[in-house]
Design a protein around this motif. Structure first.
Motif, short mmCIF file in Angstrom:
data_model
loop_
_atom_site.label_atom_id
_atom_site.label_comp_id
_atom_site.label_asym_id
_atom_site.label_seq_id
_atom_site.Cartn_x
_atom_site.Cartn_y
_atom_site.Cartn_z
N ARG A 134 -12.87 -8.63 -0.20
CA ARG A 134 -12.10 -7.40 -0.02
C ARG A 134 -12.18 -6.51 -1.26
NH1 ARG A 134 -8.46 -11.21 2.01
NH2 ARG A 134 -7.25 -11.09 0.09
N ALA B 43 0.83 -1.21 0.00
CA ALA B 43 0.00 0.00 0.00
C ALA B 43 0.87 1.25 0.00
CB ALA B 43 -0.93 0.00 1.21
N ARG C 11 -7.63 -3.74 -5.18
CA ARG C 11 -7.60 -3.14 -3.85
C ARG C 11 -6.34 -3.55 -3.10
NH1 ARG C 11 -10.88 1.06 -4.32
NH2 ARG C 11 -12.78 0.43 -5.38
N GLU C 12 -5.78 -4.72 -3.42
CA GLU C 12 -4.54 -5.16 -2.82
C GLU C 12 -3.56 -5.45 -3.96
OE1 GLU C 12 -4.90 -8.30 -0.03
OE2 GLU C 12 -6.28 -7.22 1.27
N ALA D 230 -7.09 1.54 -0.50
CA ALA D 230 -5.93 0.75 -0.10
C ALA D 230 -5.22 1.37 1.10
CB ALA D 230 -4.95 0.63 -1.27
N SER E 258 -1.15 -12.96 -1.26
CA SER E 258 -1.57 -11.95 -2.24
C SER E 258 -0.96 -12.23 -3.60
CB SER E 258 -1.17 -10.56 -1.75
OG SER E 258 -1.53 -9.57 -2.69
#
Length: 323
Positions: A293, A88, A187-188, A300, A230
């Protein structure tokens, strides 16, 4: 890499942004700032800006950064409201950067800022991505070295797009690449995976990674596992989704063999099937969690303060969400 990717340097003056994600780096940050300042020596046609991203530090990191912004006109900074994580912070720095190209480098001095001018030189020859490839990782445990080696090879094996081995987030990105990455709806964002997915012309510079100059690694085992999760969920591979099919096939085959041979202890087969089913459900659960999510639509990160250096110096503070 083929020489055909190069092109004549442009006479235009380019702005290069250098982004440094920081989390509790008070022990080393003054040395980092000094080495960055000395490494970014003036080059004809190139000027620099340095962007510090404080990822919710709880020590004196932000106070040091405030000092840097007041002392140097090329320094800007943003502070997150809490610790949102390294990826992030990288994304936040890319969004703040105004440069024609952006270099992302950690603040712990394991990655040498002295090779940034060479990265810029290769970018000026036409490369969109210049990655720093580690040939050695000094000061790290055997487990960390082995797990990193295995991580990149396994990710490369299952990924549906190229993966650069032994490279972290220390790289230069052309403005076109930065605009693409910051415009993604993820978002990630797994930065190094997204760069490989984009497929822009890429070259590498090899270096030996130094031990931390001070402080402790912020990538604890739980954070390493979170990054790995991730990476594999966003790698574009359908392998995890096919695990239930393979598990079911293997379970049926095992049952058939047991019936035909009449071997094995009575309780072994049910336990084995239960374990395989549990792994398959866990893989599906990870995907469902990732979808949750994504559809939540939360940013983020959240910026609590933004600073920039002027003459004689000014502080701009705001609280805002960044999607």
């Amino acid at each position: 890499m083929p020489a055909s990717q190069t092109s004549p340097p442009s006479p235009t003056t380019h702005l290069i942004s250098v982004v440094l994600p920081c989390y509790n780096e008070e022990a080393v940050l003054a040395r980092t700032h000094d080495r960055i300042a000395r490494a970014l020596h003036p080059v004809e046609g190139v000027r620099y800006e340095v962007i510090y991203v404080d990822d919710g530090s709880t020590d004196a990191t932000w106070n040091l950064i405030r000092t840097f912004t007041r002392e140097s006109p090329m320094v800007r900074a943003v502070r997150f409201s809490r610790n949102f994580g390294h990826q992030a912070a990288c994304l936040g720095g890319l969004r703040e950067a105004r440069g024609d190209a952006v270099v992302v480098i950690d603040a712990d001095l394991q990655d040498p800022p002295e090779i940034i001018p060479e990265m810029v030189a290769r970018w000026r020859r036409g490369w969109h991505v210049v990655s720093a490839r580690r040939t050695a990782r000094h000061g790290e445990t055997a487990f960390k070295n082995l797990s990193a080696f295995a991580f990149y090879r396994l990710l490369g094996r299952i990924s549906d797009h190229p993966v650069a081995f032994d490279t972290g987030d220390f790289r230069l990105l052309d403005r076109e690449v930065v605009d693409l990455l910051t415009g993604l709806a993820d978002r990630e964002l797994f930065l190094r995976g997204a760069v490989g997915w984009a497929g822009f012309p890429e070259t590498t510079i090899e270096y030996q990674r130094d031990p931390r100059a001070a402080g402790e690694s912020k990538y604890t085992l739980p954070k390493m596992l979170a990054l790995s999760r991730s990476a594999f969920l966003t790698s574009g591979s359908v392998l995890p989704l096919r695990l239930p099919l393979w598990t079911g096939t293997a379970s049926l085959a095992a049952s058939l063999v047991t019936v035909l041979t009449r071997r094995g202890r009575a309780g072994a087969l049910p336990l084995a099937l239960f374990g395989l089913e549990s792994l398959a459900v866990a893989a599906l659960g990870e995907y469902l969690h990732a979808v949750l999510r994504q559809v939540q639509g939360r940013p983020a990160y959240v910026i609590s303060e933004r600073m920039r250096s002027t003459i004689p110096g000014a502080v701009l503070a705001s609280v805002e969400e960044v999607a």
